[in-house]
Design a protein around this motif. Sequence first.
Motif, short mmCIF file in Angstrom:
data_model
loop_
_atom_site.label_atom_id
_atom_site.label_comp_id
_atom_site.label_asym_id
_atom_site.label_seq_id
_atom_site.Cartn_x
_atom_site.Cartn_y
_atom_site.Cartn_z
N UNK A 29 0.79 -1.22 0.00
CA UNK A 29 0.00 0.00 0.00
C UNK A 29 0.82 1.27 0.00
N UNK A 30 2.12 1.16 0.13
CA UNK A 30 3.00 2.33 0.09
C UNK A 30 3.91 2.23 -1.12
N UNK A 31 4.38 3.33 -1.59
CA UNK A 31 5.27 3.35 -2.75
C UNK A 31 6.35 4.40 -2.54
N UNK A 32 7.51 4.13 -3.08
CA UNK A 32 8.62 5.05 -2.95
C UNK A 32 8.97 5.68 -4.29
N UNK A 33 9.36 6.93 -4.27
CA UNK A 33 9.70 7.66 -5.49
C UNK A 33 11.01 8.41 -5.30
N UNK A 34 11.62 8.71 -6.43
CA UNK A 34 12.85 9.50 -6.41
C UNK A 34 12.55 10.94 -5.97
N UNK A 35 11.37 11.44 -6.34
CA UNK A 35 11.00 12.81 -5.94
C UNK A 35 10.97 12.96 -4.41
N UNK A 36 10.52 11.91 -3.74
CA UNK A 36 10.50 11.98 -2.27
C UNK A 36 11.92 12.06 -1.70
N UNK A 37 12.85 11.32 -2.31
CA UNK A 37 14.24 11.37 -1.85
C UNK A 37 14.82 12.77 -2.06
N UNK A 38 14.52 13.36 -3.21
CA UNK A 38 15.01 14.72 -3.48
C UNK A 38 14.42 15.71 -2.49
N UNK A 39 13.11 15.59 -2.24
CA UNK A 39 12.45 16.52 -1.31
C UNK A 39 12.99 16.35 0.10
N UNK A 40 13.17 15.12 0.54
CA UNK A 40 13.69 14.89 1.90
C UNK A 40 15.11 15.41 2.05
N UNK A 41 15.94 15.20 1.04
CA UNK A 41 17.32 15.70 1.10
C UNK A 41 17.34 17.23 1.12
N UNK A 42 16.46 17.84 0.33
CA UNK A 42 16.36 19.30 0.34
C UNK A 42 15.91 19.81 1.71
N UNK A 43 14.98 19.12 2.33
CA UNK A 43 14.55 19.50 3.67
C UNK A 43 15.67 19.39 4.69
N UNK A 44 16.50 18.35 4.56
CA UNK A 44 17.65 18.22 5.45
C UNK A 44 18.63 19.36 5.27
N UNK A 45 18.83 19.78 4.01
CA UNK A 45 19.71 20.90 3.73
C UNK A 45 19.19 22.19 4.36
#
Length: 199
Positions: free
Chosen positions: A159-175
Amino acid sequence: MAEAADRARRPRRGRPDLRGRRPLDGAVLTAPAGPREPGPRTPRPSPGRLRPARLRLAAAVLLAVYAVVVLVIVAWPTPVDAGSQGEWLKHVLKALHDRRLLVFLGYPQVEFLANVVMFVPLGLLGGVVLGRGRWGWIILAGFAASGLIETLQFFFIAGRYGTVDDVIANTLGTLVGALVARRILRISNSSRIGHSASS
């Protein structure tokens, strides 16, 4: 008589000659004790200012709480925006677009921004814990954590899915969080130096 007078004029052994100001035999003259100058005082932080050690301890505790919350969110069988919550957000966006407000903002953009915001605390708290000069490690940790989360969601959580966009967004949030932490530590360090100089 001459010898007696000469003997009387000679200073006795062990007594100072007041005319010549000679010291006693074997004695060391010391300067008269005067008022001592106060030495440098160790600056004490004011009660309203948080010490760096306490700041890092508080950040470490909040970071542990944040990690637990994120684990619960990512391991939940359904996304947080599924069901009525997702529909409510769509209705809000439609109402805004009907009034020509935020027409550029759609559901994918809101989801991207939500993923950015979710990882800001990681960069902020991690930056405070690790201190200045280690921003690269914090950003790398955010990237690695996001990649691991998206991989688990894609392969192991139904029921969950992973995307590259989420990785980019999370890394940007960490920055973003790391930059905020850098600013906080710089202000704290400047305040501490100013307090020490004034003391």
